[in-house]
Design an enzyme around this catalytic site. Structure first.
Site, PDB file in Angstrom:
ATOM      1  N   ASP A  51       0.883  -1.163   0.000  1.00  0.00           N
ATOM      2  CA  ASP A  51       0.000   0.000   0.000  1.00  0.00           C
ATOM      3  C   ASP A  51       0.920   1.213   0.000  1.00  0.00           C
ATOM      4  OD1 ASP A  51      -2.072   1.845   0.281  1.00  0.00           O
ATOM      5  OD2 ASP A  51      -2.185   1.592   2.454  1.00  0.00           O
TER       6      ASP A  51
ATOM      7  N   GLU B 133      -1.764  -1.587  -4.255  1.00  0.00           N
ATOM      8  CA  GLU B 133      -3.011  -0.832  -4.254  1.00  0.00           C
ATOM      9  C   GLU B 133      -2.791   0.369  -5.164  1.00  0.00           C
ATOM     10  OE1 GLU B 133      -5.524   1.876  -1.203  1.00  0.00           O
ATOM     11  OE2 GLU B 133      -5.204  -0.205  -0.565  1.00  0.00           O
TER      12      GLU B 133
ATOM     13  N   ASP C 200      -2.290   0.817   7.677  1.00  0.00           N
ATOM     14  CA  ASP C 200      -1.631   0.793   6.368  1.00  0.00           C
ATOM     15  C   ASP C 200      -0.970  -0.564   6.149  1.00  0.00           C
ATOM     16  OD1 ASP C 200      -1.619   3.857   5.397  1.00  0.00           O
ATOM     17  OD2 ASP C 200      -1.374   3.756   7.566  1.00  0.00           O
TER      18      ASP C 200
END
Length: 184
Positions: free
Chosen positions: A11, A71, A144
């Site tokens: 991410d 992502e 996260d």
């Protein structure tokens, strides 16, 4: 013997980069690691990008993943934020490409849908489902890390699909659209 592979999920972010790794043996996944790279103390944006690259390389060289799932940045209200996220993602991709990894991007809604069944799920719901699915003892303070792990798990769930982008109204629809693929 079942084929083994490792998936690195990332991410990307310029404040916090979350990441997670899973090992896949056959059709089963096993949690390896998740963590985050904290970048908020660095003011220089180029230092942040350098650290993202170096940490991603370190993860690849340590765990030897076969694939990388990222992502994808999404457009919000702030164009500058999206540009920063795009740079962070690009640097993580460059690290993966430099080590010949297969890279796949997933939109946040697709990741949430794969993990929870709801494309509008909260970070907390995604983290809770990962905790349950992978048998995690506890969740990190910053989610996260679970977002990075979710990208890896989403990739696992989407691996080996016959085709992407198709939808079926039911089992009969699936069989009808795929009957040529069945060996007789």
């Amino acid at each position: 013997m079942a084929k083994e592979r490792i998936i690195l999920g990332v991410d990307p972010g310029t404040t916090i980069m979350g990441f997670g790794l899973i090992k896949v043996v056959g059709k089963k996944m096993e949690f390896l690691q998740m963590n985050e790279l904290l970048l908020q103390k660095y003011k220089d944006p180029y230092t942040k990008l350098k650290l993202i690259f170096e940490r991603t390389i370190e993860l690849i060289d340590t765990y030897h993943p076969d694939e990388m799932a990222l992502e994808a940045p999404f457009y919000g209200k702030n164009v500058q934020s999206m540009l920063k996220l795009g740079r962070a993602q690009g640097v993580a991709m460059a690290a993966g490409l430099s080590r010949q990894l297969v890279i796949t991007e997933y939109m946040p809604k697709k990741i949430k849908m794969a993990i929870t069944g709801n494309g509008n799920a909260s970070k907390e719901q995604v983290a809770g489902m990962l905790k349950s699915t992978l048998g995690l003892k506890e969740l990190p303070k910053n989610l996260d890390a679970t977002d990075g792990l979710a990208a890896a798990v989403c990739h696992f769930y989407n691996s080996g699909k016959l085709e992407t982008g198709k939808s079926y109204s039911g089992w009969d629809s699936f069989v009808k659209q795929n009957q040529n693929r069945v060996k007789k």
